[in-house]
Each structure stands twice: as C-alpha cells, then as structure tokens.
Design a protein around this motif. Sequence first.
Motif, short mmCIF file in Angstrom:
data_model
loop_
_atom_site.label_atom_id
_atom_site.label_comp_id
_atom_site.label_asym_id
_atom_site.label_seq_id
_atom_site.Cartn_x
_atom_site.Cartn_y
_atom_site.Cartn_z
N GLU A 218 0.83 -1.20 0.00
CA GLU A 218 0.00 0.00 0.00
C GLU A 218 0.87 1.26 0.00
OE1 GLU A 218 -3.73 1.88 2.56
OE2 GLU A 218 -2.94 -0.11 3.02
N ILE A 219 0.55 2.17 -0.91
CA ILE A 219 1.23 3.47 -0.96
C ILE A 219 0.60 4.39 0.07
CG2 ILE A 219 1.61 5.54 -2.35
CD1 ILE A 219 1.80 3.78 -4.81
N LYS A 220 1.46 5.07 0.85
CA LYS A 220 0.97 5.97 1.89
C LYS A 220 1.77 7.27 1.86
CE LYS A 220 -1.75 4.91 4.42
NZ LYS A 220 -3.24 4.92 4.31
N ARG A 221 1.09 8.36 2.14
CA ARG A 221 1.71 9.66 2.42
C ARG A 221 2.66 10.12 1.33
NH1 ARG A 221 -2.57 10.07 4.88
NH2 ARG A 221 -2.78 8.90 6.81
N ALA A 245 7.76 -2.80 -4.48
CA ALA A 245 6.74 -3.79 -4.12
C ALA A 245 6.94 -5.08 -4.91
CB ALA A 245 5.35 -3.22 -4.35
N ALA A 246 7.26 -4.95 -6.20
CA ALA A 246 7.48 -6.13 -7.04
C ALA A 246 8.68 -6.93 -6.55
CB ALA A 246 7.67 -5.70 -8.49
N ARG A 247 9.75 -6.24 -6.18
CA ARG A 247 10.93 -6.93 -5.69
C ARG A 247 10.64 -7.64 -4.37
NH1 ARG A 247 13.93 -2.43 -7.83
NH2 ARG A 247 14.03 -1.39 -5.79
N HIS A 248 9.68 -7.12 -3.64
CA HIS A 248 9.29 -7.74 -2.36
C HIS A 248 8.39 -8.95 -2.59
CE1 HIS A 248 9.00 -7.49 2.02
NE2 HIS A 248 7.71 -7.77 1.91
N GLY A 249 7.99 -9.19 -3.83
CA GLY A 249 7.13 -10.32 -4.13
C GLY A 249 5.65 -10.02 -4.15
N CYS A 250 5.28 -8.74 -4.06
CA CYS A 250 3.87 -8.36 -4.06
C CYS A 250 3.32 -8.39 -5.49
CB CYS A 250 3.68 -6.97 -3.47
SG CYS A 250 4.25 -6.80 -1.77
N ASP A 251 2.05 -8.75 -5.64
CA ASP A 251 1.41 -8.73 -6.95
C ASP A 251 0.25 -7.74 -7.00
OD1 ASP A 251 -0.46 -10.02 -5.44
OD2 ASP A 251 -0.47 -11.88 -6.59
N LEU A 252 0.00 -7.04 -5.89
CA LEU A 252 -1.09 -6.07 -5.85
C LEU A 252 -0.66 -4.87 -5.01
CD1 LEU A 252 -4.06 -5.53 -6.67
CD2 LEU A 252 -4.74 -6.53 -4.47
N LEU A 253 -0.90 -3.68 -5.56
CA LEU A 253 -0.54 -2.44 -4.88
C LEU A 253 -1.78 -1.59 -4.74
CD1 LEU A 253 1.73 -0.68 -3.70
CD2 LEU A 253 2.15 0.19 -6.01
N GLU A 290 -6.33 0.19 -7.05
CA GLU A 290 -5.45 -0.97 -7.04
C GLU A 290 -4.72 -1.07 -8.38
OE1 GLU A 290 -7.74 -4.48 -6.33
OE2 GLU A 290 -7.91 -4.14 -4.18
N LYS A 291 -3.55 -1.70 -8.32
CA LYS A 291 -2.78 -1.97 -9.54
C LYS A 291 -2.14 -3.35 -9.42
CE LYS A 291 1.26 -0.30 -12.15
NZ LYS A 291 0.64 -0.05 -13.47
N ARG A 292 -2.37 -4.18 -10.43
CA ARG A 292 -1.71 -5.48 -10.46
C ARG A 292 -0.27 -5.30 -10.94
NH1 ARG A 292 -3.87 -9.68 -7.65
NH2 ARG A 292 -6.13 -9.38 -7.58
#
Length: 299
Positions: A218-221, A245-253, A290-292
């Motif tokens: 999640e993007i904040k501030r 986020a992608a490098r962290h393995g996330c697929d949804l932001l 949201e963004k995939r």
Amino acid sequence: MDATQIDQVRRFNRAVTERVGVLHDHYLGRDRPVGEARLLWEVGEQGQDVRWLRERLGLDSGYVSRLLRSLADDGLVTVQPQSRDRRVRTVRLTEAGRAERALVDRRSDELAGSLLEPLNAAQRDRLVTAMAEVNRLLTAATVVLHTVAPDHPDAQYCLQSYFGELRERFASGFDPVRSLLPDAGELQPPHGLLLVARLHGEPVGCAGLKLPPGAPAEIKRMWVAPQARGLGLGRRFVAELVARAARHGCDLLRLDTNEALTAAIGLYRSCGFEEVAAFNDEPYAHHWFEKRITGVPPG
C-alpha cells in the motif's frame, strides 16, 4: 541508453560551454575561473553555510575549500565557524566581494544579451522557451531518492508539510489523529519503507510503502513540495514504489486518496491504477485504487 541521445547531449554540452565562455580561466573577463564566479553568486548578500554551498553546486568538500581559499586570499569572502556549532562554517561576502559579485552579475546579463542579440524575435522566443524546458528537465534529473527512517528530520519536515497542506485543501480539514496513519514501524524494513526526495540536498517530497505480510502492498503519504511540482516527481515516486513492491514479491498495490487531490487521482489513473470498492475505513478517503504488478518493472 540510446546512443543517438547520448551524442546529442554531448554536442549540446560542447556548444553551451564554448558559447558561454566556461572554457576560459578568465570568466566574463575577470581574473578568476567560472567556479569562483559561481560560488560568489551563490554566497549572495546574506551569506551561506559551506555545507549548503557544497550541496547546491554538487561539489566535493576539497574543491569547495580550494575555491573559498582563493576567494578569501583575494579579500572577497570571509569563512568563519558559527558560535553555536563550530563545525558549521559560514561564508560571507566582504565589501570587495559584493562589488565583484555586482560586476559579475552585470557582465552575466551582457553575456545573456549577446546570445539573444543575433536572433530575430521568433528565434529568441524559441531559444528562451527551449532553455526553460532544458532547465526543468535538468532540475528533475538532479532530484535523488533516499530511503530514510520516518523519524529522520527530512522525513518529519515532509510529513508535517504534507499534513499542513491537507488541512488547507480538505473541506473538512485534516487531523492526523483521525487518519489511518501507519505506525513508524510500518514504514521501516521489513514492514515497509519511506522515500524522501532531495533537490540540492533539500527535502522536496516523500512517499511511503507498507509491505504487510500476506496482504497487498500500500502506498501511503505521497507528497511533493510546491516548488518541485512539474518535475515528474510524483510519477517517479509511483514507479519506484511499484518496483520496490514487485521486488518484495507483491502482486497487488493499493492506495486511497481524497477527492480534493485531483492531480494525484489523475496521476494514479495514468499509472495504471484502477478504482475499486473501499478496502479500509480511512475517514478522509473518497477513492480507492489498485494496480496489479508482476515481476520487477524495467528501469
């Protein structure tokens, strides 16, 4: 990087350095190189800290010290430690320094005029417009992003400035106590991060990323200072956070935002975020996005 673009930048650099006379030791007809003349200009009437001068001009401490020593030997500046912190040195112009700076200022105007004088009115407008665009883009390229702790002074400056702007722009005002603000630990590894953008060493923006385990990032501030807007910094923040986020393995932001932040809403949509139903109880949010994401985006 495109080789043709690299060649064009190098030809532009050669043309500018030759035309404005920075290749000569006697810049603007004075007995000093361009580095010393520029340093005089930046010191200004009020004086400046040595550290600020280094950051502003992007010069290493040894070179700045040599320039200042030369100017001091010529009686143009004084360099003195501050009484409250002797590690901080302040540069001030002497009377001779102010006279020299005024002369350099006049000759700089004359040099600028000499660049425009051979051109017709339409060509002058084209050149000045092109110069303004080049200046904007070079300034944008000067901005650097750093990961910092939320309690870092630059982070605190950005966040407090952001909250102050929200208080003015939101119809209901803004009270951080009511908002779903992330805890400090949520914007530090491994749970997240906080980016601060700096221009000439000064903080001009911030953006946070929450990386909760087993949940979407999640993007904040995210905030950009008024003087840095128009440099593409918001889009750069988004691209960097998507990559992190992608490098962290996330697929949804995800992110939420207020209806008053129309420019931000437009940015998110143009970056591929799609509006979705509310996924939290943020009292100041009117829109949720949201963004995939898949893999690490190309640089």
